[in-house]
Write a protein that holds these residues in place. Structure first.
Motif, PDB file in Angstrom:
ATOM      1  N   SER A   1      -7.094  -8.451   3.418  1.00  0.00           N
ATOM      2  CA  SER A   1      -8.454  -8.136   3.903  1.00  0.00           C
ATOM      3  C   SER A   1      -8.224  -6.612   4.513  1.00  0.00           C
ATOM      4  O   SER A   1     -10.054  -6.249   4.884  1.00  0.00           O
ATOM      5  N   PHE A   2      -7.182  -6.046   4.479  1.00  0.00           N
ATOM      6  CA  PHE A   2      -7.160  -4.419   5.251  1.00  0.00           C
ATOM      7  C   PHE A   2      -6.260  -3.689   4.506  1.00  0.00           C
ATOM      8  O   PHE A   2      -5.975  -3.212   4.720  1.00  0.00           O
ATOM      9  N   PRO A   3      -6.496  -3.618   3.139  1.00  0.00           N
ATOM     10  CA  PRO A   3      -5.662  -2.803   2.777  1.00  0.00           C
ATOM     11  C   PRO A   3      -5.627  -1.628   2.595  1.00  0.00           C
ATOM     12  O   PRO A   3      -4.801  -0.644   2.700  1.00  0.00           O
ATOM     13  N   ARG A   4      -7.141  -0.952   3.683  1.00  0.00           N
ATOM     14  CA  ARG A   4      -6.800   0.302   3.537  1.00  0.00           C
ATOM     15  C   ARG A   4      -6.335   0.702   4.730  1.00  0.00           C
ATOM     16  O   ARG A   4      -6.435   2.349   5.467  1.00  0.00           O
ATOM     17  N   LEU A   5      -5.707   0.156   6.163  1.00  0.00           N
ATOM     18  CA  LEU A   5      -5.936  -0.095   7.863  1.00  0.00           C
ATOM     19  C   LEU A   5      -4.417   0.267   7.879  1.00  0.00           C
ATOM     20  O   LEU A   5      -3.810  -0.661   7.523  1.00  0.00           O
TER      21      LEU A   5
ATOM     22  N   ALA B   1      -3.803   4.248  -1.882  1.00  0.00           N
ATOM     23  CA  ALA B   1      -3.880   2.886  -2.604  1.00  0.00           C
ATOM     24  C   ALA B   1      -3.196   1.681  -2.007  1.00  0.00           C
ATOM     25  O   ALA B   1      -2.380   1.833  -1.255  1.00  0.00           O
ATOM     26  N   ALA B   2      -3.583   0.703  -2.584  1.00  0.00           N
ATOM     27  CA  ALA B   2      -3.264  -0.485  -2.329  1.00  0.00           C
ATOM     28  C   ALA B   2      -3.421  -1.533  -3.335  1.00  0.00           C
ATOM     29  O   ALA B   2      -4.179  -1.136  -4.113  1.00  0.00           O
TER      30      ALA B   2
ATOM     31  N   GLY C   1       0.788  -1.135   0.255  1.00  0.00           N
ATOM     32  CA  GLY C   1       0.203  -0.135  -0.169  1.00  0.00           C
ATOM     33  C   GLY C   1       0.715   1.130   0.133  1.00  0.00           C
ATOM     34  O   GLY C   1       2.334   1.795  -0.029  1.00  0.00           O
ATOM     35  N   TRP C   2       0.090   1.830  -0.388  1.00  0.00           N
ATOM     36  CA  TRP C   2       0.995   3.170  -0.697  1.00  0.00           C
ATOM     37  C   TRP C   2      -0.229   4.592   0.908  1.00  0.00           C
ATOM     38  O   TRP C   2      -1.020   4.317   0.858  1.00  0.00           O
TER      39      TRP C   2
ATOM     40  N   ALA D   1      -7.597   5.895  -2.129  1.00  0.00           N
ATOM     41  CA  ALA D   1      -8.826   6.714  -2.330  1.00  0.00           C
ATOM     42  C   ALA D   1      -9.653   7.727  -2.716  1.00  0.00           C
ATOM     43  O   ALA D   1      -9.259   7.858  -3.668  1.00  0.00           O
ATOM     44  N   ASP D   2     -10.986   7.643  -2.486  1.00  0.00           N
ATOM     45  CA  ASP D   2     -11.460   8.555  -3.025  1.00  0.00           C
ATOM     46  C   ASP D   2     -10.912   9.660  -3.652  1.00  0.00           C
ATOM     47  O   ASP D   2     -10.936  10.244  -4.812  1.00  0.00           O
TER      48      ASP D   2
END
Length: 130
Positions: free
Chosen positions: A109-113, A49-50, A35-36, A61-62
């Motif tokens: 599982s948690f690309p945004r965390l 992003a991921a 991820g970034w 991200a939006d």
């Protein structure tokens, strides 16, 4: 252990482009999710992003969707973030990260965390002037 080294940051005018690179050492990139994230002065770190290990799924991200593209080169053990149409609000230190615990073949599982990622790079500064 995974060591991540970012490069490609710099100063660019609004509307311009940059490509960030993140080279992974110590473990094959293709076996985990990447991820970034970014952090601007006085603000909390935020997801950008991921990508899954095989590049089959990407997450954005939006605020960057349609402008940024994440991709990976397994042969080079490197993940990229192509940033186009940059805005002053994109100014931040950008970090790449690896999640070896919650990702693998066919799942991430948690690309945004950010708290779920295991390894982080040192960061690269991106400054967008107006």
């Amino acid at each position: 252990q995974v060591q991540l080294v970012e490069s490609g940051g710099g100063l660019v005018q609004a509307g311009g482009s940059l490509r960030l690179s993140c080279a992974a050492f110590g473990r094959t990139f293709s076996t985990y999710g990447m991820g970034w994230f970014r952090q601007a002065p006085g603000k909390e770190r935020e997801f950008v992003a991921a990508i899954t290990w095989n590049g089959g799924s990407t997450y954005y991200a939006d605020s960057v969707k349609g402008r940024f593209t994440i991709s990976g080169d397994n042969a080079k053990n490197t993940v990229y973030l192509q940033m186009n149409s940059l805005k002053p609000e994109d100014t931040a230190v950008y970090y790449c990260a690896a999640d070896v615990t919650h990702s693998g073949s066919g799942y991430f599982s948690f690309p945004r965390l950010g708290r779920e990622y295991d390894y982080w790079g040192q960061g690269t500064q991106v400054t967008v002037s107006s």
